[in-house]
Design a protein around this motif. Structure first.
Motif, PDB file in Angstrom:
ATOM      1  N   VAL A   1       0.876  -1.237  -0.014  1.00  0.00           N
ATOM      2  CA  VAL A   1      -0.023  -0.072  -0.152  1.00  0.00           C
ATOM      3  C   VAL A   1       0.895   1.282   0.050  1.00  0.00           C
ATOM      4  CG1 VAL A   1      -1.600   1.300   1.514  1.00  0.00           C
ATOM      5  CG2 VAL A   1      -2.041  -1.191   0.935  1.00  0.00           C
ATOM      6  N   ILE A   2       1.892   1.353   0.600  1.00  0.00           N
ATOM      7  CA  ILE A   2       3.032   2.415   0.811  1.00  0.00           C
ATOM      8  C   ILE A   2       3.462   2.852  -0.943  1.00  0.00           C
ATOM      9  CG2 ILE A   2       5.106   3.450   1.500  1.00  0.00           C
ATOM     10  CD1 ILE A   2       4.503   1.855   4.098  1.00  0.00           C
ATOM     11  N   VAL A   3       3.929   1.543  -1.197  1.00  0.00           N
ATOM     12  CA  VAL A   3       4.465   1.734  -2.613  1.00  0.00           C
ATOM     13  C   VAL A   3       3.446   2.081  -3.633  1.00  0.00           C
ATOM     14  CG1 VAL A   3       5.640   0.611  -4.642  1.00  0.00           C
ATOM     15  CG2 VAL A   3       6.149   0.156  -2.219  1.00  0.00           C
ATOM     16  N   PHE A   4       2.349   1.692  -3.433  1.00  0.00           N
ATOM     17  CA  PHE A   4       1.386   2.011  -4.615  1.00  0.00           C
ATOM     18  C   PHE A   4       0.466   3.354  -4.150  1.00  0.00           C
ATOM     19  CE2 PHE A   4       1.816  -2.486  -5.960  1.00  0.00           C
ATOM     20  CZ  PHE A   4       1.834  -2.156  -7.166  1.00  0.00           C
ATOM     21  N   GLY A   5       0.793   3.665  -3.053  1.00  0.00           N
ATOM     22  CA  GLY A   5       0.099   5.023  -2.461  1.00  0.00           C
ATOM     23  C   GLY A   5       0.869   5.883  -3.045  1.00  0.00           C
ATOM     24  N   PHE A   6       2.164   5.924  -3.195  1.00  0.00           N
ATOM     25  CA  PHE A   6       3.009   6.840  -3.694  1.00  0.00           C
ATOM     26  C   PHE A   6       2.885   7.366  -5.174  1.00  0.00           C
ATOM     27  CE2 PHE A   6       5.465   7.445   0.126  1.00  0.00           C
ATOM     28  CZ  PHE A   6       6.069   8.549   0.006  1.00  0.00           C
ATOM     29  N   ILE A   7       2.678   5.884  -5.828  1.00  0.00           N
ATOM     30  CA  ILE A   7       2.261   5.713  -7.579  1.00  0.00           C
ATOM     31  C   ILE A   7       1.093   6.577  -7.608  1.00  0.00           C
ATOM     32  CG2 ILE A   7       2.087   4.548  -9.447  1.00  0.00           C
ATOM     33  CD1 ILE A   7       4.071   2.465  -8.147  1.00  0.00           C
ATOM     34  N   TYR A   8       0.054   6.188  -6.768  1.00  0.00           N
ATOM     35  CA  TYR A   8      -1.505   6.696  -7.149  1.00  0.00           C
ATOM     36  C   TYR A   8      -1.402   7.960  -6.792  1.00  0.00           C
ATOM     37  CZ  TYR A   8      -6.279   7.623  -6.535  1.00  0.00           C
ATOM     38  OH  TYR A   8      -7.449   8.191  -6.616  1.00  0.00           O
ATOM     39  N   GLY A   9      -0.651   8.496  -5.793  1.00  0.00           N
ATOM     40  CA  GLY A   9      -0.844   9.889  -5.283  1.00  0.00           C
ATOM     41  C   GLY A   9      -0.220  11.068  -6.546  1.00  0.00           C
ATOM     42  N   MET A  10       0.936  10.475  -6.952  1.00  0.00           N
ATOM     43  CA  MET A  10       1.660  11.300  -8.114  1.00  0.00           C
ATOM     44  C   MET A  10       0.784  11.217  -9.515  1.00  0.00           C
ATOM     45  SD  MET A  10       5.814  10.095  -7.947  1.00  0.00           S
ATOM     46  CE  MET A  10       5.660   8.383  -7.803  1.00  0.00           C
ATOM     47  N   SER A  11       0.270  10.127  -9.565  1.00  0.00           N
ATOM     48  CA  SER A  11      -0.376  10.209 -10.847  1.00  0.00           C
ATOM     49  C   SER A  11      -1.904  11.027 -10.656  1.00  0.00           C
ATOM     50  CB  SER A  11      -0.727   8.520 -11.171  1.00  0.00           C
ATOM     51  OG  SER A  11      -1.596   8.367 -12.372  1.00  0.00           O
ATOM     52  N   ALA A  12      -2.454  10.843  -9.483  1.00  0.00           N
ATOM     53  CA  ALA A  12      -3.694  11.633  -9.148  1.00  0.00           C
ATOM     54  C   ALA A  12      -3.566  13.056  -9.380  1.00  0.00           C
ATOM     55  CB  ALA A  12      -4.259  11.406  -7.698  1.00  0.00           C
TER      56      ALA A  12
END
Length: 336
Positions: free
Chosen positions: A12-23
Motif C-alpha cells: 500500500v505504501i508503494v502503490f500509495g506513492f504511485i497513485y498519489g503522483m498520478s492523481a
C-alpha cells in the motif's frame, strides 16, 4: 492473516506513492503518470536541465518514501507488534549488532536502530527490547526507536520532501502538458502562474509553502537532535570470566576509518584529516558469541603507522593484542 496484513502495508505504501503522483498529474495537467514518464523518456535528451530535474525527483521520491515508510511502520508496530528481547553484541563503527538469546550461535544481525559506537565491553550482552511485526520473520527494530517522539523527525522531513516532490512533479508535468496541448510555449500559462494557482487552491501561496518547508525542516532537525540517547538494559550474560581489567585479549581487525573535518579556511567542503581514527575489532575467546568493540586512537596524519598496521591485519584476516582497562576499554600493550 497478520502476515498478509504486514506485507499488504508495504504494498500500500508503494502503490500509495504511485497513485498519489498520478492523481496529482491528472488533476493538474490532465495527464496520468505513465503519459508524463513516456514524454520524458522520448524528450529527455532535448529538454533543458533534464538531469538535475531527474535527480531532484528521485531524491525527493526516495527520501519521502523512506521517511513515510519509517513513520507508518513505527505506527503499525505500535498497535500490531510483538515485543521480543535481543542481546546487544556491540558495534562495527556505527552499525549495531544483536543476537537472539535463544540462539547464541546464530550470526549476529544488524539493526536499523543506530547506537553510537561502543568503545568498551561494558554493555555487551545487554537486553534490548525489540518490536516486530506479528506473523512475520522480520527482525524488527529496537522498541526505543518506535516512540511518538522518535516519529517527529521522519514525519517532518517526509512533509518537506513531499513539498519538494510536488515542485518536481509540477515542473516535469508542466513541460509534458505544454508540449501536448500548445503549439508554442508562449501560448500556455507560465509555470509559476500554474503552480501559484495550485497552491492557492489549498489556501496558500508559494511564499507560504517556502515558510512551511523551512519550519518543518527546523522541527525535524530539533526532533532528531533531541532524540533521547539509547538506554542499555541489564546484562544477560556475565563476561567477567573472560573480560576483566588487565585481561589480555585478541581481536580480529574488521574495519578502520579516518575522521575528517571541513577546513573553513580552504575551499568549501575540503576535507582535512584530523588524525583521529576508529577501528572495529571482533572478540570471541571465552565468549559464547562474537562481540564487537571499537578502539579510538590518534596519530600524525602524515605518519599513519597504526592505521596502516590495522589495514594490513584486515587484509590478512589477522588479530591484534589488547589489554582490557579498568573501564573495560581497549589498550595496546606497553612496548618493551
Amino acid at each position: 492473516m497478520l502476515k498478509l496484513l504486514a506485507y499488504a502495508k508495504d504494498i500500500v505504501i508503494v502503490f500509495g506513492f504511485i497513485y498519489g503522483m498520478s492523481a496529482y498529474l491528472k488533476s493538474a495537467f490532465q495527464l496520468n503518470l505513465f503519459q508524463v514518464v513516456a514524454w520524458w523518456i522520448k524528450n529527455f535528451s532535448s529538454t533543458d536541465y533534464a538531469f538535475p530535474l531527474l535527480f531532484g525527483l528521485f531524491f525527493s521520491l526516495f527520501g519521502g518514501y523512506t521517511a513515510w515508510s519509517s513513520a507508518i511502520h513505527g505506527t503499525y508496530v505500535s498497535f500490531l507488534g510483538d515485543s521480543v528481547t535481543k542481546l546487544y553484541v556491540g558495534n562495527i563503527a556505527k552499525k549495531a549488532y544483536f543476537v537472539e538469546p535463544e540462539n547464541l550461535t546464530a550470526k549476529p544481525f544488524e539493526s536499523v536502530f543506530v547506537v553510537m559506537p561502543n568503545f568498551t565491553f561494558e554493555h555487551i550482552y545487554t537486553k534490548t527490547p525489540f518490536v516486530k511485526e506479528k506473523g512475520t520473520d522480520r527482525v524488527g527494530s529496537a522498541k526505543q526507536s518506535q516512540t511518538l517522539r522518535n516519529l517527529i523527525a521522519p514525519v517532518s522531513f517526509g512533509l518537506v520532501l513531499g513539498l519538494i516532490l510536488w515542485v518536481m512533479l509540477h515542473i516535469m508535468g508542466y513541460q509534458a502538458y505544454v508540449a501536448k496541448n500548445f503549439e508554442y510555449e508562449s501560448q500556455a500559462p507560465t509555470m509559476r502562474a500554474a503552480f501559484t494557482e495550485q497552491a492557492q487552491s489549498i489556501g496558500l501561496t508559494p511564499k507560504h509553502l517556502t515558510f512551511v518547508g523551512m519550519a518543518l525542516c527546523i522541527i525535524g532537525l530539533v526532533g532528531y537532535l533531541r532524540t533521547p540517547p539509547y538506554t542499555y538494559g541489564k546484562q544477560a550474560i556475565d563476561i567477567g570470566g573472560a573480560i576483566y581489567p588487565g585481561a589480555k585479549v585478541q581481536g580480529r581487525a574488521l574495519k578502520v576509518k579516518k575522521i575528517y573535518r571541513n577546513d573553513r579556511q580552504q575551499d568549501i567542503g575540503a576535507p582535512v584529516d584530523t588524525g583521529r581514527r576508529i577501528a572495529s575489532f571482533e572478540f570471541q575467546q571465552g565468549l559464547p558469541t562474537p562481540v564487537y568493540v571499537n578502539y579510538f586512537f590518534e596519530e600524525e596524519p602524515d605518519k599513519p603507522g597504526l592505521f596502516d598496521d590495522i589495514n594490513s591485519l584486515i587484509e590478512n584476516n589477522a588479530e591484534m593484542s589488547f589489554i582490557v582497562t579498568p573501564e573495560l576499554a581497549l589498550s595496546l600493550p606497553a612496548v618493551k
